[in-house]
Design a protein around this motif. Structure first.
Motif, PDB file in Angstrom:
ATOM      1  N   MET A   1       0.838  -1.209   0.000  1.00 59.25           N
ATOM      2  CA  MET A   1       0.000   0.000   0.000  1.00 59.25           C
ATOM      3  C   MET A   1       0.865   1.247   0.000  1.00 59.25           C
ATOM      4  O   MET A   1       1.889   1.308   0.679  1.00 59.25           O
ATOM      5  N   ILE A   2       0.466   2.255  -0.776  1.00 58.80           N
ATOM      6  CA  ILE A   2       1.199   3.514  -0.827  1.00 58.80           C
ATOM      7  C   ILE A   2       0.830   4.348   0.406  1.00 58.80           C
ATOM      8  O   ILE A   2      -0.279   4.849   0.512  1.00 58.80           O
ATOM      9  N   LYS A   3       1.775   4.474   1.342  1.00 61.13           N
ATOM     10  CA  LYS A   3       1.497   5.207   2.583  1.00 61.13           C
ATOM     11  C   LYS A   3       2.195   6.563   2.622  1.00 61.13           C
ATOM     12  O   LYS A   3       1.588   7.571   2.986  1.00 61.13           O
ATOM     13  N   ASN A   4       3.475   6.588   2.287  1.00 64.82           N
ATOM     14  CA  ASN A   4       4.261   7.817   2.386  1.00 64.82           C
ATOM     15  C   ASN A   4       4.550   8.376   1.002  1.00 64.82           C
ATOM     16  O   ASN A   4       5.128   7.694   0.156  1.00 64.82           O
ATOM     17  N   ILE A   5       4.149   9.627   0.785  1.00 65.62           N
ATOM     18  CA  ILE A   5       4.313  10.264  -0.525  1.00 65.62           C
ATOM     19  C   ILE A   5       5.070  11.584  -0.365  1.00 65.62           C
ATOM     20  O   ILE A   5       4.735  12.400   0.499  1.00 65.62           O
ATOM     21  N   LEU A   6       6.087  11.757  -1.190  1.00 64.60           N
ATOM     22  CA  LEU A   6       6.849  13.009  -1.225  1.00 64.60           C
ATOM     23  C   LEU A   6       6.447  13.785  -2.475  1.00 64.60           C
ATOM     24  O   LEU A   6       6.384  13.225  -3.565  1.00 64.60           O
ATOM     25  N   ILE A   7       6.177  15.083  -2.319  1.00 59.43           N
ATOM     26  CA  ILE A   7       5.816  15.944  -3.448  1.00 59.43           C
ATOM     27  C   ILE A   7       6.974  16.881  -3.763  1.00 59.43           C
ATOM     28  O   ILE A   7       7.491  17.555  -2.864  1.00 59.43           O
ATOM     29  N   ILE A   8       7.392  16.907  -5.020  1.00 62.04           N
ATOM     30  CA  ILE A   8       8.411  17.853  -5.479  1.00 62.04           C
ATOM     31  C   ILE A   8       7.737  18.759  -6.508  1.00 62.04           C
ATOM     32  O   ILE A   8       7.512  18.370  -7.651  1.00 62.04           O
ATOM     33  N   GLU A   9       7.408  19.964  -6.086  1.00 61.88           N
ATOM     34  CA  GLU A   9       6.623  20.907  -6.896  1.00 61.88           C
ATOM     35  C   GLU A   9       6.915  22.321  -6.398  1.00 61.88           C
ATOM     36  O   GLU A   9       6.781  22.604  -5.215  1.00 61.88           O
ATOM     37  N   ASP A  10       7.316  23.206  -7.313  1.00 59.93           N
ATOM     38  CA  ASP A  10       7.717  24.556  -6.883  1.00 59.93           C
ATOM     39  C   ASP A  10       6.564  25.562  -6.861  1.00 59.93           C
ATOM     40  O   ASP A  10       6.707  26.649  -6.299  1.00 59.93           O
ATOM     41  N   GLU A  11       5.429  25.224  -7.447  1.00 62.45           N
ATOM     42  CA  GLU A  11       4.296  26.146  -7.449  1.00 62.45           C
ATOM     43  C   GLU A  11       3.291  25.728  -6.379  1.00 62.45           C
ATOM     44  O   GLU A  11       2.698  24.651  -6.453  1.00 62.45           O
ATOM     45  N   LYS A  12       3.108  26.572  -5.383  1.00 65.00           N
ATOM     46  CA  LYS A  12       2.275  26.226  -4.229  1.00 65.00           C
ATOM     47  C   LYS A  12       0.835  25.850  -4.600  1.00 65.00           C
ATOM     48  O   LYS A  12       0.303  24.873  -4.070  1.00 65.00           O
ATOM     49  N   PRO A  13       0.160  26.584  -5.506  1.00 61.60           N
ATOM     50  CA  PRO A  13      -1.202  26.177  -5.879  1.00 61.60           C
ATOM     51  C   PRO A  13      -1.258  24.754  -6.431  1.00 61.60           C
ATOM     52  O   PRO A  13      -2.189  24.003  -6.122  1.00 61.60           O
ATOM     53  N   ASN A  14      -0.264  24.385  -7.252  1.00 57.04           N
ATOM     54  CA  ASN A  14      -0.230  23.031  -7.803  1.00 57.04           C
ATOM     55  C   ASN A  14       0.026  22.006  -6.702  1.00 57.04           C
ATOM     56  O   ASN A  14      -0.579  20.924  -6.693  1.00 57.04           O
ATOM     57  N   ALA A  15       0.931  22.331  -5.778  1.00 55.32           N
ATOM     58  CA  ALA A  15       1.234  21.417  -4.676  1.00 55.32           C
ATOM     59  C   ALA A  15       0.010  21.226  -3.784  1.00 55.32           C
ATOM     60  O   ALA A  15      -0.312  20.105  -3.376  1.00 55.32           O
ATOM     61  N   ASP A  16      -0.702  22.337  -3.479  1.00 53.53           N
ATOM     62  CA  ASP A  16      -1.890  22.253  -2.633  1.00 53.53           C
ATOM     63  C   ASP A  16      -2.991  21.431  -3.306  1.00 53.53           C
ATOM     64  O   ASP A  16      -3.669  20.631  -2.661  1.00 53.53           O
ATOM     65  N   ARG A  17      -3.163  21.632  -4.612  1.00 51.13           N
ATOM     66  CA  ARG A  17      -4.195  20.870  -5.339  1.00 51.13           C
ATOM     67  C   ARG A  17      -3.835  19.386  -5.351  1.00 51.13           C
ATOM     68  O   ARG A  17      -4.714  18.523  -5.178  1.00 51.13           O
ATOM     69  N   LEU A  18      -2.553  19.086  -5.530  1.00 57.54           N
ATOM     70  CA  LEU A  18      -2.125  17.688  -5.549  1.00 57.54           C
ATOM     71  C   LEU A  18      -2.341  17.029  -4.186  1.00 57.54           C
ATOM     72  O   LEU A  18      -2.786  15.878  -4.102  1.00 57.54           O
ATOM     73  N   LYS A  19      -2.060  17.763  -3.114  1.00 59.27           N
ATOM     74  CA  LYS A  19      -2.286  17.236  -1.774  1.00 59.27           C
ATOM     75  C   LYS A  19      -3.766  16.930  -1.552  1.00 59.27           C
ATOM     76  O   LYS A  19      -4.122  15.899  -0.961  1.00 59.27           O
ATOM     77  N   ARG A  20      -4.638  17.820  -2.024  1.00 57.23           N
ATOM     78  CA  ARG A  20      -6.071  17.590  -1.862  1.00 57.23           C
ATOM     79  C   ARG A  20      -6.535  16.359  -2.644  1.00 57.23           C
ATOM     80  O   ARG A  20      -7.323  15.549  -2.150  1.00 57.23           O
ATOM     81  N   LEU A  21      -6.027  16.222  -3.875  1.00 57.55           N
ATOM     82  CA  LEU A  21      -6.398  15.073  -4.694  1.00 57.55           C
ATOM     83  C   LEU A  21      -5.934  13.769  -4.059  1.00 57.55           C
ATOM     84  O   LEU A  21      -6.674  12.783  -4.018  1.00 57.55           O
ATOM     85  N   ILE A  22      -4.693  13.772  -3.574  1.00 54.98           N
ATOM     86  CA  ILE A  22      -4.151  12.562  -2.951  1.00 54.98           C
ATOM     87  C   ILE A  22      -4.965  12.201  -1.716  1.00 54.98           C
ATOM     88  O   ILE A  22      -5.296  11.038  -1.481  1.00 54.98           O
ATOM     89  N   SER A  23      -5.299  13.215  -0.909  1.00 54.87           N
ATOM     90  CA  SER A  23      -6.084  12.986   0.300  1.00 54.87           C
ATOM     91  C   SER A  23      -7.451  12.398  -0.031  1.00 54.87           C
ATOM     92  O   SER A  23      -7.982  11.567   0.720  1.00 54.87           O
TER      93      SER A  23
END
Length: 251
Positions: A1-23
């Motif tokens: 199971m995928i438990k720990n995910i690291l995000i490498i993204e320099d644009e905060k809106p994109n990072a925040d949207r990705l976090k919401r989608l993953i959640s």
């Protein structure tokens, strides 16, 4: 199971949207960090165990994320996220399980996470045959069509000694000593040129393998490249890049 995910993204809106989608699609997972640059990612991965998955943007403020793989070993699965489709072949040369174009859709992310989880469970990497199929399908640039007087002229890639960037302008130095201005950036050329023939040796130069006459050891593990027809041009290769240069020349 995928438990720990690291995000490498320099644009905060994109990072925040990705976090919401993953959640939303994988609520059991945890975001272990959000990094914004190549240097920051290299530092983090050097000091921490690799997570189950890395969501990695391609273009970062200090370079392309592919440079991270040159500096640290990344055994975990990687899903690339980018607004550009020109890096797909290169993505599959490294530890990539998928390549998502922005804006990322929920269904695409769900599918990519399923692939990453299947890979984790089976502990298998992409087959060499699959990678070769992706690479062999790539058609590399063989010529440029350039403005000339009241029309156009062609310049063959085989006639070019090296490409370089000067004052944010990309130029090609031809075997006959002349120079031509190009519209493409070095990053774009890096994707369009055959990697067996041309290599990006540093931020300023992409050189033809046959243009090299000597490679000298330089200070602190660096290399100095001497060109056959442009001996006055000084090209220094970093210690981190030195091993890949030697491997490229010896293939």
């Amino acid at each position: 199971m995928i438990k720990n995910i690291l995000i490498i993204e320099d644009e905060k809106p994109n990072a925040d949207r990705l976090k919401r989608l993953i959640s939303f699609v994988n609520p059991a997972s945890s975001i272990v960090g959000v990094l914004e640059s190549v240097s920051e990612s290299v530092d983090w991965l050097s000091k921490n165990p690799c997570p189950d998955l890395i969501m990695m943007d391609v273009r970062l403020p200090d370079g392309l994320s592919f440079e991270i793989f040159d500096k640290v070993q990344i055994p975990c699965a990687v899903i690339f996220t980018t607004a550009y489709d020109e890096y797909a072949v290169r993505a599959f040369k490294v530890n990539s399980v998928d390549y998502l174009l922005k804006p990322i859709e929920q269904e695409e992310l769900e599918q990519a996470l399923r692939v990453a989880e299947q890979r984790q469970q089976s502990e298998q990497t992409l087959s060499i045959e699959s990678l070769l199929n992706h690479i062999n399908k790539k058609e590399y640039r063989s010529r440029f069509l350039l403005p000339f007087r009241d029309g156009y002229k062609t310049v063959l890639v085989s006639d070019i000694e090296y490409f370089f960037s000067e004052h944010k302008i990309t130029k090609a130095k031809l075997q006959n000593g002349s120079e031509e201005v190009l519209q493409q950036s070095l990053e774009e050329l890096e994707e369009q040129l055959d990697p067996k023939t041309f290599l990006r040796v540093n931020r300023q130069f992409i050189i033809h393998i046959d243009s090299i006459t000597h490679i000298h050891n330089h200070f602190n593990g660096k290399l100095k490249i001497e060109l056959r027809k442009s001996a006055d041009v000084e090209i220094i290769v970093s210690r981190e890049k030195a091993a890949s240069i030697k491997s490229w020349m010896d293939f």
